[in-house]
Every structure is written in C-alpha cells, then in structure tokens.
Design a protein around this motif. Structure first.
Motif, PDB file in Angstrom:
ATOM      1  N   GLU A  75      22.879  -7.298  33.176  1.00  0.00           N
ATOM      2  CA  GLU A  75      22.384  -6.302  34.101  1.00  0.00           C
ATOM      3  C   GLU A  75      21.203  -6.628  34.940  1.00  0.00           C
ATOM      4  O   GLU A  75      20.871  -6.350  35.871  1.00  0.00           O
ATOM      5  CB  GLU A  75      22.522  -4.769  33.679  1.00  0.00           C
TER       6      GLU A  75
ATOM      7  N   GLU B 148      19.973  -9.730  34.943  1.00  0.00           N
ATOM      8  CA  GLU B 148      20.042 -10.690  35.858  1.00  0.00           C
ATOM      9  C   GLU B 148      20.707 -10.461  37.176  1.00  0.00           C
ATOM     10  O   GLU B 148      19.992 -10.987  38.216  1.00  0.00           O
ATOM     11  CB  GLU B 148      20.978 -11.668  35.256  1.00  0.00           C
ATOM     12  N   GLU B 149      21.633  -9.741  37.140  1.00  0.00           N
ATOM     13  CA  GLU B 149      22.061  -8.878  38.559  1.00  0.00           C
ATOM     14  C   GLU B 149      20.876  -8.525  39.370  1.00  0.00           C
ATOM     15  O   GLU B 149      20.803  -8.709  40.462  1.00  0.00           O
ATOM     16  CB  GLU B 149      23.082  -7.794  38.499  1.00  0.00           C
ATOM     17  N   PHE B 150      19.944  -7.751  38.718  1.00  0.00           N
ATOM     18  CA  PHE B 150      18.828  -7.217  39.286  1.00  0.00           C
ATOM     19  C   PHE B 150      17.892  -8.186  40.098  1.00  0.00           C
ATOM     20  O   PHE B 150      17.480  -8.020  41.111  1.00  0.00           O
ATOM     21  CB  PHE B 150      18.049  -6.036  38.379  1.00  0.00           C
TER      22      PHE B 150
ATOM     23  N   LYS C  23      15.512   1.817  37.895  1.00  0.00           N
ATOM     24  CA  LYS C  23      16.495   0.923  37.520  1.00  0.00           C
ATOM     25  C   LYS C  23      16.659   1.196  35.876  1.00  0.00           C
ATOM     26  O   LYS C  23      15.905   1.243  35.159  1.00  0.00           O
ATOM     27  CB  LYS C  23      15.961  -0.269  37.761  1.00  0.00           C
TER      28      LYS C  23
ATOM     29  N   ASP D  16      18.692 -11.446  40.773  1.00  0.00           N
ATOM     30  CA  ASP D  16      19.589 -11.907  41.958  1.00  0.00           C
ATOM     31  C   ASP D  16      19.184 -11.132  43.154  1.00  0.00           C
ATOM     32  O   ASP D  16      19.021 -11.649  44.069  1.00  0.00           O
ATOM     33  CB  ASP D  16      21.101 -12.084  41.513  1.00  0.00           C
ATOM     34  N   GLN D  17      19.556  -9.767  43.023  1.00  0.00           N
ATOM     35  CA  GLN D  17      19.264  -8.986  44.292  1.00  0.00           C
ATOM     36  C   GLN D  17      17.900  -9.226  44.709  1.00  0.00           C
ATOM     37  O   GLN D  17      17.697  -9.058  46.097  1.00  0.00           O
ATOM     38  CB  GLN D  17      19.580  -7.662  43.745  1.00  0.00           C
ATOM     39  N   LEU D  18      16.919  -9.229  43.794  1.00  0.00           N
ATOM     40  CA  LEU D  18      15.443  -9.361  44.429  1.00  0.00           C
ATOM     41  C   LEU D  18      15.311 -10.879  45.231  1.00  0.00           C
ATOM     42  O   LEU D  18      14.594 -10.863  46.167  1.00  0.00           O
ATOM     43  CB  LEU D  18      14.561  -9.279  43.356  1.00  0.00           C
ATOM     44  N   ASP D  19      16.011 -11.807  44.701  1.00  0.00           N
ATOM     45  CA  ASP D  19      15.964 -13.056  45.400  1.00  0.00           C
ATOM     46  C   ASP D  19      16.798 -13.142  46.621  1.00  0.00           C
ATOM     47  O   ASP D  19      16.362 -13.501  47.727  1.00  0.00           O
ATOM     48  CB  ASP D  19      16.490 -14.380  44.413  1.00  0.00           C
TER      49      ASP D  19
END
Length: 283
Positions: free
Chosen positions: A274, A276-278, A267, A280-283
């Motif tokens: 960027e 934060e988006e990563f 990553k 969010d994808q984990l959650d």
C-alpha cells in the motif's frame, strides 16, 4: 652424256639410297623404340596420376558424404535442441507463473498472519520512558501514569503488564494489556496529556533517589502495540515524513496514518504494498 658423267650420277644415287636406308634403320632401331618408351612412360605416369586423382575424388566424395551426414546430424540435433529449448521455455514460464502465485499466496498469508497478530494486540499499549525502579511493579507504574493523565484506572482494568527487552534506541519499555477496550482507548486517546509530564511525576520514581540511576526527567510516551511487520512499515513512513516535510503521523487500531497538513487527506497504510502504491502515485 659421257661415261664419266653416268658414273658420278650412279655413285650419288647409290649414296642417297644408302643414306635413306640407314635412316630408316636408325629410325626403326633407335628413335622409334625410344619414342615408344617415352610415350609408354608418359602413359604410365598419366595412368598413375589419373589413379591418384580417382583416389582423391573418392576421398572427397567420402568426405562430402561424411560431411553431409554430419550436417544432417547437426541439423537434426539443432532441431531437437530447439524443440527441447522451446519445451524448457514453456516449463520455465509455467514455473515462473507458479512462483508468482506462490509469492502472492505467501504475501497473502503473511498479511493475514499479521492481521491476526495485530488483532491479538488490540487491547495492548506499549509505554516507553518509565525507568526500572527498586521493587519494580509495572502494573502499579501504569496505574500511576494513568493518574497523572487524569484517567481513572483500577487494578481490575489491567490484565497483565510487564517489561520488554530494551532496543538500541529505547531502553525502558513495558507493555500492558487491558481487560476492557474502553480503558485502553481512553489511555491512548489522552496520551497527549503526558507531554508536560516527566517520570518524576510518578510516585514510585520520585521516591527513588536520583543516584540510583533512575531518570527523573524522562519523557513518557504511549504507543499502540504494533507487530514487527507494521513497525517496519512505520519506520519507512517516519523516514518519508522527515524527508518530504509531512506534518502528522500516528497510528489508529494498528493502522499507520499519514497527513501532510491539517487540511490534507489522511492516508492509511497496513502493508508495504500500500505504501509502495502511494509512492508510485507521487512519482
């Protein structure tokens, strides 16, 4: 009928006649005036009561008219306030949109400025661990470091090298700017060779007695020179790496690289958004 009988009847008749007459006179002189007076008083009282009621009705009518006018005024005011409120809501919505646009513009400007600043650092490296020695000469210390790394570095390869102010976590820091990108990359790509080295391996350090408060056992580290903005991102990602047990983190050309395992996808981050988006994808 005898004479005496006629006499008693006449007397009785006269007595009754006088009584009726006296009653009529008594009625006319006593009772009738009193009754008329009482009726007159009652009529006057009724008239006064009616007059008072009329005044009260007039006051009620005036009050109702006043309340009606006030009600109309209140309704009109409420209507004006509602229209004004609707107008304000529209203005607030426009202002929020403008603020959002300004925020995005500011963010874009901040990112662009950071990119320019990072680009200006593309030929620089930051070195930590090398202590300040008597007659401190940062370019010479960088050259000595390159020698123990097995990298051939001439004085002409260094544009400038100088000390950086210490931080709470790092005391000995210096920055070096190279004249050629190839030499900068060669030093950075071979930084792992310093793992087995210590400051005592530098000639300028080993010649300094230990009692001069110069550490001979410090580890030397070479890092890319990041902007303050990207250093903050790096700090966040370092904490994330520790908390989530990720294995690898490094930087390449000013970008923060993160990898959970050797076989995981790498990553890359250059902005907080960027990262934060990563998350969010984990959650």
């Amino acid at each position: 009928m005898t004479e005496s009988t006629h006499s008693r009847a006449d007397v009785l008749k006269l007595s009754m006649s006088l009584t009726v007459k006296s009653l009529k006179e008594l009625w006319a002189k006593e009772f009738l005036p009193n009754i008329r007076e009482e009726i007159r008083n009652e009529v006057v009282s009724l008239k006064a009561g009616l007059q008072d009621l009329r005044k009260r009705f007039e006051e009620i009518e005036k009050s109702q008219d006043f309340i009606s006018k006030k009600y109309d005024t209140v309704i009109s005011t409420i209507k004006d306030v509602k229209e004004h409120n609707d107008s304000l809501k529209g203005d607030i919505r426009v202002i929020k949109e403008d603020i959002g646009k300004l925020g995005n513009d500011y963010l874009n400007v901040e990112i662009q400025l950071d990119e320019l600043e990072q680009y200006a650092r593309r030929d620089c490296l930051e070195i930590t661990g090398i202590p300040i020695v008597p007659n401190d000469n940062p370019p010479l210390l960088v050259k000595e470091m390159s020698e123990i790394m097995g990298v051939n570095l001439s004085p002409n390869d260094i544009s400038i090298a100088h000390r950086l102010p210490p931080t709470k976590k790092v005391k000995d820091r210096l920055i070096v700017k190279f004249t050629r990108r190839e030499k900068r990359d060669e030093i950075y790509n071979n930084r792992k060779r310093l793992k087995s080295k210590r400051t005592k391996d530098l000639p300028s350090v080993v010649c300094t007695p230990e009692y001069v408060a110069v550490s001979h056992k410090a580890l030397i580290q070479v890092n890319e020179s990041l902007t303050p903005y990207r250093k903050r991102i790096l700090g966040r990602i370092l904490q994330f790496k520790r908390d989530r047990n990720y294995k690898f983190i490094w930087t390449a050309n000013g970008k923060i690289m993160l990898k959970k395992t050797e076989s995981s996808i790498t990553k890359c981050f250059v902005t907080h958004e960027e990262f934060e988006e990563f998350l969010d994808q984990l959650d």
